[in-house]
Design an enzyme around this catalytic site. Structure first.
Site, PDB file in Angstrom:
ATOM      1  N   ARG A  20      -5.854   4.441   0.620  1.00 52.72           N
ATOM      2  CA  ARG A  20      -4.894   3.369   0.304  1.00 52.72           C
ATOM      3  C   ARG A  20      -5.318   2.043   0.922  1.00 52.72           C
ATOM      4  NH1 ARG A  20      -0.965   6.427  -2.052  1.00 52.72           N
ATOM      5  NH2 ARG A  20      -0.854   8.563  -1.290  1.00 52.72           N
ATOM      6  N   CYS A  28      -0.370  12.036   5.669  1.00 51.71           N
ATOM      7  CA  CYS A  28      -0.854  10.676   5.411  1.00 51.71           C
ATOM      8  C   CYS A  28      -1.227  10.096   6.772  1.00 51.71           C
ATOM      9  CB  CYS A  28       0.255   9.853   4.755  1.00 51.71           C
ATOM     10  SG  CYS A  28      -0.169   8.103   4.564  1.00 51.71           S
ATOM     11  N   CYS A  51       7.665   4.603   0.030  1.00 55.34           N
ATOM     12  CA  CYS A  51       7.332   4.919   1.423  1.00 55.34           C
ATOM     13  C   CYS A  51       8.347   4.249   2.336  1.00 55.34           C
ATOM     14  CB  CYS A  51       5.949   4.374   1.776  1.00 55.34           C
ATOM     15  SG  CYS A  51       4.689   4.903   0.624  1.00 55.34           S
ATOM     16  N   CYS A  80       2.738  -0.541  20.551  1.00 57.51           N
ATOM     17  CA  CYS A  80       1.580  -0.759  19.671  1.00 57.51           C
ATOM     18  C   CYS A  80       1.281  -2.269  19.593  1.00 57.51           C
ATOM     19  CB  CYS A  80       1.862  -0.198  18.281  1.00 57.51           C
ATOM     20  SG  CYS A  80       2.525   1.469  18.346  1.00 57.51           S
ATOM     21  N   CYS A 138       2.041  -4.484  16.452  1.00 56.51           N
ATOM     22  CA  CYS A 138       3.281  -4.311  15.685  1.00 56.51           C
ATOM     23  C   CYS A 138       4.379  -5.318  16.037  1.00 56.51           C
ATOM     24  CB  CYS A 138       3.808  -2.890  15.872  1.00 56.51           C
ATOM     25  SG  CYS A 138       5.207  -2.551  14.787  1.00 56.51           S
ATOM     26  N   CYS A 185       7.400   9.329   0.778  1.00 59.26           N
ATOM     27  CA  CYS A 185       6.645   9.340   2.033  1.00 59.26           C
ATOM     28  C   CYS A 185       7.537   8.727   3.102  1.00 59.26           C
ATOM     29  CB  CYS A 185       5.360   8.521   1.894  1.00 59.26           C
ATOM     30  SG  CYS A 185       4.359   8.538   3.408  1.00 59.26           S
ATOM     31  N   CYS A 239      11.573  -1.067  18.628  1.00 62.89           N
ATOM     32  CA  CYS A 239      10.877   0.208  18.878  1.00 62.89           C
ATOM     33  C   CYS A 239      10.355   0.269  20.319  1.00 62.89           C
ATOM     34  CB  CYS A 239       9.725   0.370  17.893  1.00 62.89           C
ATOM     35  SG  CYS A 239       8.862   1.938  18.103  1.00 62.89           S
TER      36      CYS A 239
END
Ligand code: SAM
Ligand code: DTB
Ligand code: SF4
Length: 345
Positions: A280, A202, A111, A71, A74, A142, A67
């Site tokens: 959650r 979400c 998800c 972040c 991550c 999701c 990616c």
């Protein structure tokens, strides 16, 4: 005069949803004696939800690694040195097979995450077939694919996507320490597109990244003051991954770690300020005790990810979760929680 200054005690549900929370109000909620905090959160929880039930969800990484975003938490960022291998987008049939397995294992919600800054238009046909296929199995759907254009959000809505996950991750003052390749405003813009398309929102974040209590207050405040509360609020505890900026930082500075009670306080603050939302209990359960998880349920969490893997990180696993729910005498949610998009407020 705001709600907090009107009375000495922070808010208590009056049956209406508010999006005018002040920082001071939320700070005082966080700071309540734990007995009072749990009582208030549990009272609000049972006003809006069945407190005996937990929604079981399964995660699948449909496109892993490589990616372009940075972040700091991550494992899937190109900036990380985590050893996660980049893959291509999975085939529709493979994804549907995994959804069927998740359904057989008792999951109600599927998800799917892709390690993208944003989806490319050429990937959208596959994504749409996946949404339609999982939805046809009767599972709540999701997706989390990064930033969306309004046109992409509309296509997902037409395919019947129930929720789109796009986390704000932390409070505005700490945001730049976590991610530099996009801004919080970029994130909020995508949430607007999702909302505008009529998909349920979400959005949550991560605690335990070295942020302060004030940052956690602002994180909850940013979500609770959106024009409509996200219908779903994942609260993650950082899973420290070796080779990521924040995972390594935490190993070197254990002081930055938060205690379990601070995590519970964050869950309670989400429940009290966003009464109708699903809260959650997301990443990080693997290293949490059964008692901490029980406190999170008391504090208003009503959903967990089951299975032995999150997207790339290990998770508690179905057997452990079944044992936990049995011990706590909690029941898996049976009726799907499909809310019509924008039904909120
Ligand atoms: N690329 C998409 C995005 O960022 O929106 C989707 C995938 S991303 C992995 C989904 C969320 O998982 C992130 O927003 C973050 O809040 C959470 N997450 C990722 N890595 C994590 C970690 N190591 N510990 C806790 N939460 C994590
Ligand atoms: C969310 O807030 N947490 C889930 C879901 N949304 C997509 C993802 C957690 C990922 C944990 C780290 C990993 O598995 O790589
Ligand atoms: Fe990419 Fe999402 Fe990971 Fe950030 S959290 S690096 S956007 S996959």
């Amino acid at each position: 005069m705001d709600a907090l200054t009107r009375s000495d005690s922070p808010t208590i549900s009056d049956g209406t949803l508010r999006n005018d929370w002040t920082r001071e109000e939320i700070a005082s909620i966080f700071d309540l004696p734990i007995t009072e905090l749990l009582f208030r959160a549990a009272t609000i929880h049972r006003e809006y939800h069945n407190p005996d039930e937990v929604q079981l969800c399964t995660l699948l990484s449909i496109k892993t690694g490589g990616c372009a975003e940075d972040c700091g938490y991550c494992s899937q960022s190109v900036s990380a040195n985590s050893g996660v291998k980049a893959t291509k987008l999975m085939e529709v049939q493979q994804v549907l097979q995994r959804a069927a397995q998740a359904k057989d294992a008792g999951s109600q919600r599927f998800c799917m995450g892709a390690a993208w800054r944003n989806p490319k238009d050429r990937d959208m046909d596959t994504i749409i077939s996946i949404v339609e296929g999982v939805r046809d199995m009767g599972m709540e759907t999701c997706m989390t694919l990064g930033m969306l254009t309004p046109a992409q959000a509309n296509r997902l809505a037409e395919a019947g996507l129930d929720y789109y996950n796009h986390n704000i991750d932390t409070g505005p003052d700490y945001y730049d320490r976590v991610i530099t390749t996009r801004t919080l405003d970029d994130r909020l813009e995508t949430l607007d597109h999702v909302r505008g398309a009529g998909i349920n929102v979400c959005s949550g974040g991560i605690v335990g990244m070295g942020e302060t209590r004030d940052d956690r207050v602002d994180f909850i405040g940013t979500l609770a003051c959106l024009p409509r509360h996200p219908e779903s609020v994942p609260v993650n505890a950082l899973v420290p991954v070796k080779g990521t900026v924040l995972g390594d930082m935490l190993k070197d500075t254990p002081m930055a770690e938060i205690d379990d009670i601070e995590f519970v306080r964050t869950v309670a603050a989400a429940r009290i300020t966003m009464p109708r939302s699903m809260v959650r209990l997301s990443a990080g359960r693997e290293s949490m005790s059964d008692s901490t998880q029980a406190l999170c349920f008391m504090a208003g969490a009503n959903s967990i990810f089951t299975g032995d893997k999150l997207l790339t990180a290990p998770n508690a696993g179905e057997d452990k979760d079944a044992a936990l729910l049995k011990m706590l005498r909690m029941k898996p949610m049976r009726a799907t929680n499909r809310q019509p998009g924008n039904a909120h407020l």
